[in-house]
Write a protein that holds these residues in place. Structure first.
Motif, short mmCIF file in Angstrom:
data_model
loop_
_atom_site.label_atom_id
_atom_site.label_comp_id
_atom_site.label_asym_id
_atom_site.label_seq_id
_atom_site.Cartn_x
_atom_site.Cartn_y
_atom_site.Cartn_z
N SER A 130 0.83 -1.19 0.00
CA SER A 130 0.00 0.00 0.00
C SER A 130 0.87 1.25 0.00
O SER A 130 2.00 1.22 0.51
N ILE A 131 0.33 2.32 -0.55
CA ILE A 131 1.04 3.59 -0.58
C ILE A 131 0.13 4.68 -0.02
O ILE A 131 -1.00 4.86 -0.47
N ILE A 132 0.64 5.38 0.99
CA ILE A 132 -0.07 6.51 1.59
C ILE A 132 0.71 7.77 1.24
O ILE A 132 1.90 7.88 1.54
N GLN A 133 0.05 8.70 0.59
CA GLN A 133 0.68 10.00 0.33
C GLN A 133 0.34 10.94 1.48
O GLN A 133 -0.81 10.99 1.93
N THR A 134 1.32 11.71 1.93
CA THR A 134 1.10 12.59 3.06
C THR A 134 2.00 13.81 2.97
O THR A 134 3.07 13.75 2.36
N TRP A 135 1.54 14.92 3.54
CA TRP A 135 2.32 16.15 3.52
C TRP A 135 1.84 17.07 4.64
O TRP A 135 0.74 16.90 5.18
N VAL A 136 2.68 18.04 4.98
CA VAL A 136 2.32 19.08 5.94
C VAL A 136 2.10 20.36 5.16
O VAL A 136 3.02 20.85 4.48
N THR B 275 -2.08 27.53 10.99
CA THR B 275 -1.20 26.56 11.63
C THR B 275 -0.91 25.44 10.65
O THR B 275 -1.75 25.11 9.81
N ASP B 276 0.26 24.84 10.75
CA ASP B 276 0.61 23.72 9.88
C ASP B 276 -0.36 22.57 10.11
O ASP B 276 -0.65 22.21 11.26
#
Length: 286
Positions: A254-260, A266-267
């Motif tokens: 599985s691939i989870i894309q994530t970012w701040v 606020t972040d």
């Protein structure tokens, strides 16, 4: 009650992390919901109730052991199901859900029959940086040795709803497993609910239920905190999408894309993934 079985963090059915989405009877009590989750026997089952006056969908999330006040892959999978049922004429839609009083916004898009859902997990909480005197015990609890830990990165508890003990590794990911009795009590010493071990080079990760019996395929509630942690320690830039890999050890890559994101005051942490539909049906609880 109607239900859908979807596979989250994969564009293909029978890959990614399986999830049952149940359109629940409001009369169901805690024990009934827990027993239904046990019957479906997914890592998590999400129950969705009649849409509220404010337009949000009330939801509850259960594992086979307990109710959770937050989880990632159930909300992502739920977004695709709600999109397909209530907003099928739209290519993109923002959907609001109410998880035990916490309002969450999901963005679901569909293209060529593939749903992609993005979830805003909000502002991360950095709860505790673990003293190195505990590293040996932590390593042994997951069948590793202290030399497997990447000493360039701290072991830390971070949460976007569920507090995870993030354990950075330079080696040993393939040998990792929970081998300590009363592991949940051990984690509570650090203010954590679950553990998330990850290889600092490949960003491949693993986590389990706290009995060590079941390995999770893809964990959105852990991927978000890990991304926030990487940004906090300047290992990843803000607004940069990274890919978290999970599930290889249970043959469900599985691939989870994530970012701040820095677009708000606020972040905030975002996770995103594809959702594939596998099955649907109905059942009667007597």
């Amino acid at each position: 009650m109607k239900y859908f079985h979807v596979d989250v963090f994969s564009s293909e059915a029978m890959k990614g992390n399986g999830l049952t989405v149940v359109f629940a009877d409001p009369k169901c009590d805690y024990d009934q919901l827990l027993n239904i989750a046990r019957e479906f026997n997914q890592f998590e089952t999400v129950f969705v109730f009649k849409r509220s006056a404010d337009g949000s969908f009330p939801v509850r999330i259960f594992t086979t052991d307990e109710e959770l006040n937050f989880a990632g892959h159930p909300i992502v999978g739920l977004g695709a199901v709600l999109h397909s049922i209530y907003f099928s004429s739209m290519e993109a839609i923002e959907i609001k859900v109410d998880l035990q009083g916490r309002k969450l916004t999901i963005l679901s898009k569909v293209k060529n029959g593939v749903y992609n859902v993005t979830m805003n997990q909000g502002t991360p909480q950095f709860l505790e940086r673990v003293n190195k005197k505990h590293y040996n015990r932590i390593a042994k609890s997951v069948n590793l040795c202290e030399n497997d830990i990447d000493m360039k990165s701290p072991i830390e508890v971070v949460s976007t709803g569920l507090p995870y003990l993030l354990v950075p590794l330079t080696s040993g990911l393939d040998h990792a497993k929970i081998v300590m009795n009363r592991f949940e009590d051990f984690l509570s010493e650090f203010g954590a609910k679950f553990v998330y071990v990850y290889d600092t080079q490949s960003l491949e990760c693993r986590t389990w239920d706290n009995f060590g019996m079941v390995e999770d395929v893809a964990t959105g509630s852990a991927a978000g905190p890990l991304c926030a942690y990487l940004v906090e320690h300047k290992l990843v830039e803000k607004n940069k999408i990274i890919e978290i890999h999970q599930g290889r050890f249970v043959k469900r890559p599985s691939i989870i894309q994530t970012w701040v994101s820095t677009k708000s005051a606020t972040d905030e942490v975002f996770i995103s993934g594809d959702v594939a539909f596998f099955a649907s049906g109905s059942f009667l609880v007597i």
